[in-house]
Design an enzyme around this catalytic site. Sequence first.
Site, PDB file in Angstrom:
ATOM      1  N   GLU A 114       9.056  16.656  14.776  1.00 58.12           N
ATOM      2  CA  GLU A 114       9.552  16.446  13.410  1.00 58.12           C
ATOM      3  C   GLU A 114       8.851  17.403  12.448  1.00 58.12           C
ATOM      4  O   GLU A 114       7.627  17.399  12.352  1.00 58.12           O
ATOM      5  CB  GLU A 114       9.295  15.004  12.981  1.00 58.12           C
ATOM      6  CG  GLU A 114       9.940  14.673  11.651  1.00 58.12           C
ATOM      7  CD  GLU A 114       9.593  13.286  11.148  1.00 58.12           C
ATOM      8  OE1 GLU A 114       8.405  12.917  11.194  1.00 58.12           O
ATOM      9  OE2 GLU A 114      10.500  12.585  10.691  1.00 58.12           O
ATOM     10  N   LYS A 130       0.873  -1.183   0.000  1.00 61.10           N
ATOM     11  CA  LYS A 130       0.000   0.000   0.000  1.00 61.10           C
ATOM     12  C   LYS A 130       0.903   1.223   0.000  1.00 61.10           C
ATOM     13  O   LYS A 130       1.407   1.642   1.040  1.00 61.10           O
ATOM     14  CB  LYS A 130      -0.877  -0.033   1.263  1.00 61.10           C
ATOM     15  CG  LYS A 130      -2.228   0.623   1.134  1.00 61.10           C
ATOM     16  CD  LYS A 130      -2.213   2.086   0.771  1.00 61.10           C
ATOM     17  CE  LYS A 130      -1.991   3.009   1.938  1.00 61.10           C
ATOM     18  NZ  LYS A 130      -1.775   4.410   1.509  1.00 61.10           N
ATOM     19  N   CYS A 181      13.480  10.862   6.918  1.00 63.77           N
ATOM     20  CA  CYS A 181      13.297  10.498   8.322  1.00 63.77           C
ATOM     21  C   CYS A 181      14.583  10.714   9.097  1.00 63.77           C
ATOM     22  O   CYS A 181      14.558  10.973  10.284  1.00 63.77           O
ATOM     23  CB  CYS A 181      12.859   9.050   8.410  1.00 63.77           C
ATOM     24  SG  CYS A 181      13.929   7.948   7.490  1.00 63.77           S
ATOM     25  N   GLU A 203       8.949   1.761  11.055  1.00 57.36           N
ATOM     26  CA  GLU A 203      10.030   2.740  10.838  1.00 57.36           C
ATOM     27  C   GLU A 203       9.362   4.099  10.864  1.00 57.36           C
ATOM     28  O   GLU A 203       8.589   4.424   9.957  1.00 57.36           O
ATOM     29  CB  GLU A 203      10.693   2.518   9.479  1.00 57.36           C
ATOM     30  CG  GLU A 203      11.421   1.206   9.334  1.00 57.36           C
ATOM     31  CD  GLU A 203      12.730   1.159  10.099  1.00 57.36           C
ATOM     32  OE1 GLU A 203      13.119   2.184  10.691  1.00 57.36           O
ATOM     33  OE2 GLU A 203      13.337   0.087  10.119  1.00 57.36           O
TER      34      GLU A 203
HETATM   35  P1  NAD Z   1       2.144   8.957   6.960  1.00 55.57           P
HETATM   36  O1  NAD Z   1       2.268   8.302   8.282  1.00 55.57           O
HETATM   37  O2  NAD Z   1       1.171  10.043   6.782  1.00 55.57           O
HETATM   38  O3  NAD Z   1       1.812   7.892   5.837  1.00 55.57           O
HETATM   39  C1  NAD Z   1       2.641   6.754   5.616  1.00 55.57           C
HETATM   40  C2  NAD Z   1       1.807   5.664   5.008  1.00 55.57           C
HETATM   41  O4  NAD Z   1       0.894   5.194   5.989  1.00 55.57           O
HETATM   42  C3  NAD Z   1       0.946   6.100   3.808  1.00 55.57           C
HETATM   43  O5  NAD Z   1       0.926   5.049   2.859  1.00 55.57           O
HETATM   44  C4  NAD Z   1      -0.424   6.280   4.440  1.00 55.57           C
HETATM   45  O6  NAD Z   1      -1.487   6.130   3.528  1.00 55.57           O
HETATM   46  C5  NAD Z   1      -0.402   5.151   5.452  1.00 55.57           C
HETATM   47  N1  NAD Z   1      -1.352   5.301   6.556  1.00 55.57           N
HETATM   48  C6  NAD Z   1      -1.688   6.429   7.210  1.00 55.57           C
HETATM   49  N2  NAD Z   1      -2.621   6.144   8.141  1.00 55.57           N
HETATM   50  C7  NAD Z   1      -2.852   4.812   8.078  1.00 55.57           C
HETATM   51  C8  NAD Z   1      -3.726   3.919   8.760  1.00 55.57           C
HETATM   52  N3  NAD Z   1      -4.561   4.341   9.685  1.00 55.57           N
HETATM   53  N4  NAD Z   1      -3.705   2.613   8.448  1.00 55.57           N
HETATM   54  C9  NAD Z   1      -2.854   2.174   7.496  1.00 55.57           C
HETATM   55  N5  NAD Z   1      -2.044   2.960   6.788  1.00 55.57           N
HETATM   56  C10 NAD Z   1      -2.032   4.267   7.083  1.00 55.57           C
HETATM   57  O7  NAD Z   1       3.623   9.433   6.600  1.00 55.57           O
HETATM   58  P2  NAD Z   1       4.099  10.278   5.349  1.00 55.57           P
HETATM   59  O8  NAD Z   1       3.692  11.683   5.574  1.00 55.57           O
HETATM   60  O9  NAD Z   1       3.716   9.600   4.081  1.00 55.57           O
HETATM   61  O10 NAD Z   1       5.687  10.125   5.475  1.00 55.57           O
HETATM   62  C11 NAD Z   1       6.445  10.943   6.281  1.00 55.57           C
HETATM   63  C12 NAD Z   1       6.771  10.252   7.596  1.00 55.57           C
HETATM   64  O11 NAD Z   1       7.416   9.014   7.341  1.00 55.57           O
HETATM   65  C13 NAD Z   1       7.745  11.050   8.417  1.00 55.57           C
HETATM   66  O12 NAD Z   1       7.354  11.038   9.762  1.00 55.57           O
HETATM   67  C14 NAD Z   1       9.052  10.305   8.251  1.00 55.57           C
HETATM   68  O13 NAD Z   1       9.957  10.476   9.295  1.00 55.57           O
HETATM   69  C15 NAD Z   1       8.583   8.909   8.140  1.00 55.57           C
HETATM   70  N6  NAD Z   1       9.588   8.098   7.471  1.00 55.57           N
HETATM   71  C16 NAD Z   1      10.287   7.188   8.208  1.00 55.57           C
HETATM   72  C17 NAD Z   1      11.284   6.448   7.603  1.00 55.57           C
HETATM   73  C18 NAD Z   1      12.082   5.448   8.381  1.00 55.57           C
HETATM   74  O14 NAD Z   1      12.648   4.548   7.768  1.00 55.57           O
HETATM   75  N7  NAD Z   1      12.157   5.522   9.689  1.00 55.57           N
HETATM   76  C19 NAD Z   1      11.553   6.609   6.246  1.00 55.57           C
HETATM   77  C20 NAD Z   1      10.816   7.551   5.544  1.00 55.57           C
HETATM   78  C21 NAD Z   1       9.830   8.278   6.165  1.00 55.57           C
END
Ligand code: NAD
Length: 494
Positions: free
Chosen positions: A387, A177, A286, A252
């Site tokens: 963040e 997804k 991240c 992550e």
């Molecule tokens: P987000 O949490 O908004 O979304 C990430 C994913 O989760 C998307 O595909 C979204 O549709 C899905 N999602 C959201 N709510 C959900 C739910 N209730 N059930 C299932 N899926 C759900 O994050 P974003 O804005 O896309 O990405 C940025 C964030 O990701 C930042 O906080 C960043 O630090 C983090 N990030 C972490 C890493 C790592 O490896 N630690 C790498 C990249 C990004």
Amino acid sequence: MSDLVRYKCLIGGEWAEAASGEYFESFNPYTGKPWSLVPRCGEADAARAVEAARAAFLGPWRSMKPTARGALMRRLADLVAAEAERLAAIEVRDNGKLYAEMASQVRYVPQWYNYFGGLADKIEGAVLPTDKAEVFNFTRSEPLGVVVAVTPWNSPLLLTAFKVAPALAAGNTIVLKPSEYTSASTLEFAALFEKAGFPPGVVNVVTGFGAEVGDALIKHPKVAKVTFTGGERSGRHVYQTAAGGFKSVSLELGGKSPNIVFADARIDNAVRGAIAGIFAASGQTCIAGSRLLVQDRIHNEFMDKLLAFAKTAKLGDPMRSDTQVGPVATLPQHQKILDYIEVAKGEGARCVLGGGRGSGPDCGEGWFVQPTIFDDVSNKMRIAQEEVFGPVLSVIRFRDEEEAIEIANDVLYGLASGVWTEDMRCALRMSERLEAGTVWVNMYRAVSFMSPFGGYKHSGLGRENGQDAVRAFLQTKSVWINMAETVPNPFVMG
Ligand code: NAD
């Protein structure tokens, strides 16, 4: 008739619309305009994808020998390598990051499928000594079943590889997804599985919103594991939802990583590391080094050099090779960053660079934020604790090693950290005491398929990359075989 590219999702080897027939628009952050339509999947699509993955798990994928599985993964690696530039350009159209960065990321992705493809036939059990007479005991390492992989928008195919490569090597099947902001590259990538010869249903992709299709996938009773990369808030929700079905989870999440410069550091190198840590990818990583800790004694000299260098950053079209800072990926993210800048000003942090919306002839209608630096930040401020996920750097002073550790660890997150010093004793002490999953010394922002990656504290659970990553997609079965001629009378003990 719209001239937007219309995508389909992939379920059980078939390209399909959402059951509802609905689509949503995906935007190009540089033009601010939609360029594609993506299926808005929901519960019915999630269920179909999980059933397809489960059927493939019980059928062709389980009966395939691990060596053959590994060979398919290596074929996939070759196909990704051949298509890397095309896939990277699609990622840029969705997330606005520099083409130069996305191309080098996607060119790196095949390594994951080669490395973990090579591990597919090296997953071994053990024969165990026992304290029982005439009993033979051994373990089997078995796949979990259907794995749901949820990814964010900043590095779609790279972060997909972190999950899909070890999960496939371990013998699982997958429902992917991608983020609703960047579905296209994952769908284009999914087409390569069929080309490589993977059986239908081994990898499925459903697209749409987290609260709709994402939630439905995580709740589905036939899903064995959820591997998630995204923000802390969504991660918490995913963790709680998955707990309802006792599913295995890896997370992550975000970071507020300290990049720590000691007075004895090579200043020019540390300046480069600080800039790369926060302005690369417009701060949307991240592992962004969003807190720059600078030792008092060199603060003024360091800031002069940092500002002189940061001012040279060229904003513009992410597809151009001379652009150094692109737009941010989404309109809500753009607003969130501008809001945080106002929060920091209100808290008394001193804005010494940028501090507003990026504009100019090369920025067009894009969602740009100026590279921004706040000095005199206290670690208690929200700008130092939360963040931002944008090109906003907080500079915090420290006196000595002890205070550097205190400040560095005084956040909820613990994803990454950087240390700049010529004193290797200091570097080793710091690497022991920093509460972070990664410590870089005299470098910043390196990741590899070979080296474990993940977070301490609120930055996540579990580790990706490195050989042990396969273990996160396996479960151990203990098999006992009685070799005695007779089974003892159960009513006679001893
Ligand atoms: P987000 O949490 O908004 O979304 C990430 C994913 O989760 C998307 O595909 C979204 O549709 C899905 N999602 C959201 N709510 C959900 C739910 N209730 N059930 C299932 N899926 C759900 O994050 P974003 O804005 O896309 O990405 C940025 C964030 O990701 C930042 O906080 C960043 O630090 C983090 N990030 C972490 C890493 C790592 O490896 N630690 C790498 C990249 C990004």
